[in-house]
Scaffold this motif. Structure first.
Motif, mmCIF file in Angstrom:
data_model
loop_
_atom_site.group_PDB
_atom_site.id
_atom_site.type_symbol
_atom_site.label_atom_id
_atom_site.label_comp_id
_atom_site.label_asym_id
_atom_site.label_seq_id
_atom_site.Cartn_x
_atom_site.Cartn_y
_atom_site.Cartn_z
ATOM 1 N N ALA A 67 -47.584 -1.013 53.308
ATOM 2 C CA ALA A 67 -46.717 -1.867 52.491
ATOM 3 C C ALA A 67 -47.454 -2.351 51.249
ATOM 4 C CB ALA A 67 -46.226 -3.051 53.308
ATOM 5 N N LEU A 68 -48.723 -2.718 51.414
ATOM 6 C CA LEU A 68 -49.525 -3.147 50.260
ATOM 7 C C LEU A 68 -49.733 -1.983 49.296
ATOM 8 C CD1 LEU A 68 -51.028 -5.491 48.962
ATOM 9 C CD2 LEU A 68 -53.038 -4.855 50.303
ATOM 10 N N GLU A 69 -49.896 -0.785 49.835
ATOM 11 C CA GLU A 69 -50.056 0.412 48.995
ATOM 12 C C GLU A 69 -48.808 0.653 48.156
ATOM 13 O OE1 GLU A 69 -52.515 3.444 47.739
ATOM 14 O OE2 GLU A 69 -53.014 2.425 49.600
ATOM 15 N N ILE A 70 -47.634 0.505 48.763
ATOM 16 C CA ILE A 70 -46.372 0.694 48.037
ATOM 17 C C ILE A 70 -46.210 -0.380 46.966
ATOM 18 C CG2 ILE A 70 -43.849 0.593 48.280
ATOM 19 C CD1 ILE A 70 -44.277 1.922 51.059
ATOM 20 N N LEU A 71 -46.552 -1.623 47.302
ATOM 21 C CA LEU A 71 -46.471 -2.709 46.322
ATOM 22 C C LEU A 71 -47.424 -2.455 45.155
ATOM 23 C CD1 LEU A 71 -45.368 -5.471 45.481
ATOM 24 C CD2 LEU A 71 -47.173 -6.502 46.870
ATOM 25 N N LEU A 72 -48.640 -2.010 45.461
ATOM 26 C CA LEU A 72 -49.601 -1.693 44.392
ATOM 27 C C LEU A 72 -49.086 -0.554 43.511
ATOM 28 C CD1 LEU A 72 -53.144 -1.887 46.008
ATOM 29 C CD2 LEU A 72 -52.255 -3.253 44.144
ATOM 30 N N SER A 73 -48.501 0.456 44.122
ATOM 31 C CA SER A 73 -47.958 1.578 43.348
ATOM 32 C C SER A 73 -46.848 1.109 42.413
ATOM 33 C CB SER A 73 -47.421 2.663 44.275
ATOM 34 O OG SER A 73 -48.444 3.196 45.047
ATOM 35 N N PHE A 74 -45.979 0.248 42.925
ATOM 36 C CA PHE A 74 -44.896 -0.282 42.092
ATOM 37 C C PHE A 74 -45.454 -1.125 40.942
ATOM 38 C CE2 PHE A 74 -42.113 -3.873 41.103
ATOM 39 C CZ PHE A 74 -41.038 -3.181 40.554
ATOM 40 N N LEU A 75 -46.382 -2.030 41.265
ATOM 41 C CA LEU A 75 -46.960 -2.873 40.213
ATOM 42 C C LEU A 75 -47.714 -2.038 39.188
ATOM 43 C CD1 LEU A 75 -48.207 -5.944 42.278
ATOM 44 C CD2 LEU A 75 -46.273 -5.844 40.700
ATOM 45 N N ARG A 76 -48.447 -1.022 39.645
ATOM 46 C CA ARG A 76 -49.186 -0.165 38.717
ATOM 47 C C ARG A 76 -48.214 0.579 37.792
ATOM 48 N NH1 ARG A 76 -54.526 1.491 37.187
ATOM 49 N NH2 ARG A 76 -54.036 3.041 35.635
ATOM 50 N N ALA A 77 -47.112 1.113 38.347
ATOM 51 C CA ALA A 77 -46.122 1.808 37.519
ATOM 52 C C ALA A 77 -45.498 0.856 36.504
ATOM 53 C CB ALA A 77 -45.050 2.434 38.401
ATOM 54 N N THR A 78 -45.215 -0.375 36.945
ATOM 55 C CA THR A 78 -44.642 -1.368 36.039
ATOM 56 C C THR A 78 -45.626 -1.726 34.932
ATOM 57 O OG1 THR A 78 -43.351 -2.279 37.869
ATOM 58 C CG2 THR A 78 -43.605 -3.662 35.915
ATOM 59 N N ILE A 79 -46.865 -1.968 35.314
ATOM 60 C CA ILE A 79 -47.880 -2.349 34.325
ATOM 61 C C ILE A 79 -48.209 -1.180 33.404
ATOM 62 C CG2 ILE A 79 -50.298 -3.063 34.082
ATOM 63 C CD1 ILE A 79 -49.867 -4.795 36.589
ATOM 64 N N ASP A 80 -48.156 0.060 33.925
ATOM 65 C CA ASP A 80 -48.392 1.234 33.076
ATOM 66 C C ASP A 80 -47.294 1.415 32.035
ATOM 67 O OD1 ASP A 80 -50.817 2.030 34.084
ATOM 68 O OD2 ASP A 80 -49.975 3.485 35.501
ATOM 69 N N SER A 81 -46.086 0.959 32.339
ATOM 70 C CA SER A 81 -44.996 1.110 31.381
ATOM 71 C C SER A 81 -44.988 0.010 30.314
ATOM 72 C CB SER A 81 -43.654 1.138 32.107
ATOM 73 O OG SER A 81 -43.397 -0.111 32.708
ATOM 74 N N LEU A 82 -45.670 -1.089 30.560
ATOM 75 C CA LEU A 82 -45.685 -2.193 29.592
ATOM 76 C C LEU A 82 -46.299 -1.840 28.234
ATOM 77 C CD1 LEU A 82 -46.492 -5.331 31.775
ATOM 78 C CD2 LEU A 82 -44.333 -4.731 30.677
ATOM 79 N N PRO A 83 -47.360 -1.025 28.158
ATOM 80 C CA PRO A 83 -47.922 -0.720 26.839
ATOM 81 C C PRO A 83 -46.971 0.005 25.892
ATOM 82 C CG PRO A 83 -49.524 -0.230 28.528
ATOM 83 C CD PRO A 83 -48.235 -0.549 29.218
#
Length: 135
Positions: A67-83
């Motif tokens: 579950a933490l891995e999925i949350l990290l993947s989601f947050l990473r994808a979100t943060i990667d799209s911010l730039p």
């Protein structure tokens, strides 16, 4: 009077708890910026605070690593799209870990600090693992 069965009792000294995270003043992340800080250090501090929160949150609510891995993947994808919208956030996105393994490595939690014991099958006494060896 019945004893509260939900009460947890831990025989831990405060020194045991304090060894989980580095105690040096310079090693505590801060979200308050100052003019003498290294450029990009504020982003690293914010990422560290976020990662510590995620670890504590997953611990308090006993989330499995998946579950933490999925949350990290989601947050990473979100943060990667911010730039794409905010270019200044690109260095922030590069600091965010891609997996639970990298999260633990970033925070220094990838090391087991367990004391290994050996139990004697005859007398059921505990012995330190390093003190036990066979000749």
């Amino acid at each position: 009077m019945p004893q509260n069965i939900l009460e947890e009792v831990w025989d831990l000294a405060i020194e045991d708890v304090e060894t989980d995270f580095p105690q040096g003043q310079s090693q505590h992340p801060s979200v308050v910026g100052n003019n003498t800080s290294i450029p990009g250090q504020n982003f690293k501090d914010i990422v560290n605070w976020l990662l510590i929160f995620l670890c504590l949150w997953s611990s308090f609510f006993t989330l499995p690593d998946n579950a933490l891995e999925i949350l990290l993947s989601f947050l990473r994808a979100t943060i990667d799209s911010l730039p794409t919208i905010f270019p200044v956030v690109a260095s922030f996105a590069a600091l965010f870990p891609r997996s639970v393994h990298l999260l633990r490595k970033e925070l220094g939690l990838d090391k087991d600090r367990f004391i290994k014991y050996v139990v004697c099958p005859k007398c059921h006494s505990w012995y330190v693992f390093d003190d036990c060896y066979e000749l």
